[in-house]
Design an enzyme around this catalytic site. Sequence first.
Site, short mmCIF file in Angstrom:
data_model
loop_
_atom_site.label_atom_id
_atom_site.label_comp_id
_atom_site.label_asym_id
_atom_site.label_seq_id
_atom_site.Cartn_x
_atom_site.Cartn_y
_atom_site.Cartn_z
N ALA A 92 -16.74 -11.16 30.90
CA ALA A 92 -15.44 -10.83 30.29
C ALA A 92 -15.21 -11.54 28.96
CB ALA A 92 -14.33 -11.17 31.29
N ALA A 93 -15.29 -12.88 29.00
CA ALA A 93 -14.97 -13.64 27.79
C ALA A 93 -16.05 -13.48 26.72
CB ALA A 93 -14.81 -15.13 28.14
N GLU A 152 -27.46 -13.93 28.16
CA GLU A 152 -26.90 -13.87 29.51
C GLU A 152 -28.02 -14.16 30.52
OE1 GLU A 152 -24.00 -13.45 31.42
OE2 GLU A 152 -25.49 -13.62 33.02
N SER A 158 -20.70 -7.61 31.21
CA SER A 158 -19.47 -6.86 31.04
C SER A 158 -19.12 -5.97 32.24
CB SER A 158 -19.59 -5.99 29.78
OG SER A 158 -18.33 -5.48 29.42
N CYS A 161 -13.56 -8.14 39.54
CA CYS A 161 -12.36 -7.97 40.38
C CYS A 161 -12.50 -6.76 41.30
CB CYS A 161 -11.12 -7.82 39.50
SG CYS A 161 -11.06 -9.06 38.19
N VAL A 205 -29.43 -20.22 28.81
CA VAL A 205 -29.37 -21.33 27.85
C VAL A 205 -29.37 -22.63 28.66
CG1 VAL A 205 -27.96 -22.44 26.09
CG2 VAL A 205 -28.15 -19.95 26.14
N ASP A 259 -13.25 -18.57 31.77
CA ASP A 259 -13.07 -19.48 32.91
C ASP A 259 -13.62 -20.88 32.66
OD1 ASP A 259 -11.94 -17.39 34.28
OD2 ASP A 259 -13.50 -17.25 35.81
N ALA A 305 -8.85 -12.83 35.02
CA ALA A 305 -9.58 -11.88 34.17
C ALA A 305 -8.91 -11.65 32.81
CB ALA A 305 -9.74 -10.57 34.92
N TYR A 341 16.86 2.56 36.51
CA TYR A 341 17.20 2.77 37.92
C TYR A 341 17.07 4.23 38.30
CZ TYR A 341 20.13 4.11 41.83
OH TYR A 341 20.58 4.69 42.97
C1 LIG Z 1 -14.94 -11.12 43.48
C2 LIG Z 1 -14.00 -11.50 42.37
C3 LIG Z 1 -12.74 -10.92 42.33
C4 LIG Z 1 -11.84 -11.27 41.30
N1 LIG Z 1 -10.61 -10.68 41.27
C5 LIG Z 1 -9.77 -10.97 40.24
C6 LIG Z 1 -8.51 -10.30 40.12
O1 LIG Z 1 -8.16 -9.43 40.93
N2 LIG Z 1 -7.70 -10.64 39.07
C7 LIG Z 1 -8.07 -11.57 38.13
O2 LIG Z 1 -7.29 -11.84 37.20
N3 LIG Z 1 -9.26 -12.21 38.22
C8 LIG Z 1 -10.11 -11.93 39.24
N4 LIG Z 1 -11.34 -12.55 39.31
C9 LIG Z 1 -11.68 -13.55 38.27
C10 LIG Z 1 -12.26 -12.90 37.02
O3 LIG Z 1 -13.28 -12.02 37.38
C11 LIG Z 1 -12.76 -14.00 36.11
O4 LIG Z 1 -11.64 -14.73 35.66
C12 LIG Z 1 -13.55 -13.48 34.90
O5 LIG Z 1 -14.68 -12.76 35.31
C13 LIG Z 1 -14.00 -14.66 34.05
O6 LIG Z 1 -14.78 -14.19 32.99
P1 LIG Z 1 -15.73 -15.16 32.18
O7 LIG Z 1 -16.46 -14.31 31.21
O8 LIG Z 1 -14.98 -16.32 31.69
O9 LIG Z 1 -16.72 -15.75 33.27
P2 LIG Z 1 -17.79 -15.07 34.24
O10 LIG Z 1 -17.32 -13.73 34.68
O11 LIG Z 1 -18.10 -16.10 35.27
O12 LIG Z 1 -19.05 -14.86 33.31
C14 LIG Z 1 -19.78 -15.94 32.81
C15 LIG Z 1 -21.18 -15.44 32.50
O13 LIG Z 1 -21.91 -16.47 31.87
C16 LIG Z 1 -23.24 -16.44 32.36
N5 LIG Z 1 -23.80 -17.77 32.16
C17 LIG Z 1 -23.36 -18.94 32.70
N6 LIG Z 1 -24.12 -19.98 32.26
C18 LIG Z 1 -25.06 -19.43 31.46
C19 LIG Z 1 -26.15 -20.00 30.73
N7 LIG Z 1 -26.40 -21.29 30.75
N8 LIG Z 1 -26.91 -19.16 29.99
C20 LIG Z 1 -26.66 -17.82 29.95
N9 LIG Z 1 -25.65 -17.24 30.65
C21 LIG Z 1 -24.88 -18.04 31.38
C22 LIG Z 1 -23.06 -16.06 33.81
O14 LIG Z 1 -24.28 -15.53 34.35
C23 LIG Z 1 -21.95 -15.04 33.74
O15 LIG Z 1 -22.42 -13.71 33.58
C24 LIG Z 1 -12.24 -12.22 40.32
C25 LIG Z 1 -13.52 -12.79 40.38
C26 LIG Z 1 -14.38 -12.44 41.38
C27 LIG Z 1 -15.75 -13.05 41.41
#
Ligand SMILES: Cc1cc2nc3c(=O)[nH]c(=O)nc-3n(C[C@H](O)[C@H](O)[C@H](O)COP(=O)(O)OP(=O)(O)OC[C@H]3O[C@@H](n4cnc5c(N)ncnc54)[C@H](O)[C@@H]3O)c2cc1C
Length: 450
Positions: free
Chosen positions: A12-13, A34, A40, A44, A81, A279, A297, A428
Site C-alpha cells: 500500500a504505502a 519487494e 499492491s 484487508c 533489501v 505501517d 490501510a 433524514y
Molecule cells: C488480513 C488483513 C486484514 C486487514 N484489514 C484491514 C482493514 O479492514 N482496514 C484497514 O484499515 N487495515 C486493514 N489491514 C491493515 C492494512 O492492510 C495495512 O495497514 C497496510 O497493508 C499497510 O501497508 P504497508 O504498505 O505500510 O505495509 P505492508 O502491507 O506490510 O507492506 C510492506 C511490504 O514491504 C515488503 N518488505 C518488508 N521488508 C522488506 C525488505 N527488507 N525488502 C523488500 N521488501 C520488504 C513486504 O514484503 C511487504 O510487501 C489488514 C491487514 C491484514 C494483513
Amino acid sequence: MGKRVIVVGGDAAGMSAASQARRANPGLEVVVLERGHHVSYGACGIPALIAGDIAAPEALVALTPPAVAARGIELRTDCEVVELRPAARQVVVRGGGTWRYDYLVLATGAAAVRPAWAGENPANVVTVRSLQDGIDLRRWVDSAGGRRAVVIGAGPLGLELAEALARRGVDVSLVARAKQLLSGFEAPDVEAVTAALTAVGVRPLLGRTVASLRCAAGRVAAVVTDQGEVGADLVVLALGVRPASELAARAGLPLGAAGGLVVNDRMRTATPGVFAAGDCVEVPHVVTGERVFAPLALTANRTGRVAGDNLAADSLGRASSQRFRGTAGSLIAQVAGFTIAGVGLNAAQATAAGFTVAVLSREYHSRAAYYPGGRPLRLRIVVDRHTRRLLGAQMVGEEGVAGRIDVFAAALHGRLTVDDVYHLDLPYSPPYGPVYDPVIDICGRASLEL
Ligand SMILES: Cc1cc2nc3c(=O)[nH]c(=O)nc-3n(C[C@H](O)[C@H](O)[C@H](O)COP(=O)(O)OP(=O)(O)OC[C@H]3O[C@@H](n4cnc5c(N)ncnc54)[C@H](O)[C@@H]3O)c2cc1C
C-alpha cells in the site's frame, strides 16, 4: 535518466509513494524492491478470500506487474533489501547487489507478533499478513487436510479469520486472554457479536492464557492454556502487529516509543533523502497529538502518497502542498453480520491521556421506529468534560454503522464539540434513521446534560 528513487516494499504505502512520485515528476527513475511475489494488493480482503466470498486471490491485486510498468515504475519482486547505507545513498539486496539512490522510501510495513511460545517454524502455526499467507490459508481450507483450527487473539482480524474459517466448515476455537471479544470496546456493546459468532460455529474460549504449544512430529497438536488443552490441526496467531522497522534501525534511523520510524508531516526522516511511510512509521493522533502506531490501510496509502509527492517536489526544487494531518485510529469491521466501528479514543485511553472524561451510551434503532426492518444500534461517545470536545465514538449494529461513524471521524479531525455535532444538518428519511439521527441525538443529550 533523472534522479533515482528506491522504494523498499511494494504494497500500500510503497506503491502509493512510487506512483505519486512518478505522477508528480515523470522525470524520476522509480524502482520498487519487494521481497515477496506480490505487490499492491488489498490485504484487508484476505478474510473474504478465505471465506470464499472472493473466488480468487488475483481479485485482491490492485496493480499487476504490467500495470506497474505502464506507470513507468521498475519493479523487482523476490528482492529483499538487507542493508541500508545512508551515508553512501545505497541499499544492499540479498545476494549482494547494491542500488544507489537520490531518494529512498522505506515502506516495509508491519510484522505479525509471534510470541516465544509459538516456536520458530512449526508448519501448522501461521500468521496472516501477506497475500501469500492468505493464499496458503485458503489452500488449507480448500484441501481435505485438518479440520480443527485454533485462532489466538480476539481483535478484529482474529474475529474475521475465525468467522471465515467457521463458514467454510472448519471447527474453530477462538482463544484469548481477555474476558471479552474486542477488548477496545465495552463488554455490553459486543455481547450480541459474541452470540452471533458462536451461532456461525466459532467456539469462544475467553479469559484463557496460552502457556505453550504441544507438538508431535514437528507439528502442533494442541494449544496448551491455563485452563486445559485445545486440540488443533492449524493454529492461527492473530495477536497484533508491530512496525517492521529493524532494517532502518540497524542503519541508525531513530525509532519512536511505539517502535515505528520517526518522520515529520511530509514523511521525511531526519536522514537526508530518506522518507518513510505506512505501517513502519509513527503518526500523530488527531485527538492527543501523540505519535502512535496506527497500522491501517488508508493511513498507509495516504502517507505513501505524501512521501511520493514531497520527494518529487524536492527533486523539482519546490515544496509540496501535501502533508499528513494525523490519524483518528478509525476502524470498521464486519463480524458475523455485525458492523463494529470505532474512532478516536475509548474511555480508558482518554483517561490515560489525561482528559476528564464523560461517557454517554445508548441503544438506538437504525431506522425510524415505525419503519420496518430496523435493527438495534449501540452507540457510545467519549467527551472531554472541560471543553465538551468529542474524543471518540464506538458503534456496533447490524446496519447503519458505516456512514454514521464517519461523522464522528470528521468531528475528531475538526475538533468539534458535542454542541457542534448536535447542530449538524444531517439528511433524514425513515429508511435511514429517526429524524433525530442517533449521531445527533447522543450529542444533543451530551449538549444538554454535561
Ligand atoms: C488480513 C488483513 C486484514 C486487514 N484489514 C484491514 C482493514 O479492514 N482496514 C484497514 O484499515 N487495515 C486493514 N489491514 C491493515 C492494512 O492492510 C495495512 O495497514 C497496510 O497493508 C499497510 O501497508 P504497508 O504498505 O505500510 O505495509 P505492508 O502491507 O506490510 O507492506 C510492506 C511490504 O514491504 C515488503 N518488505 C518488508 N521488508 C522488506 C525488505 N527488507 N525488502 C523488500 N521488501 C520488504 C513486504 O514484503 C511487504 O510487501 C489488514 C491487514 C491484514 C494483513
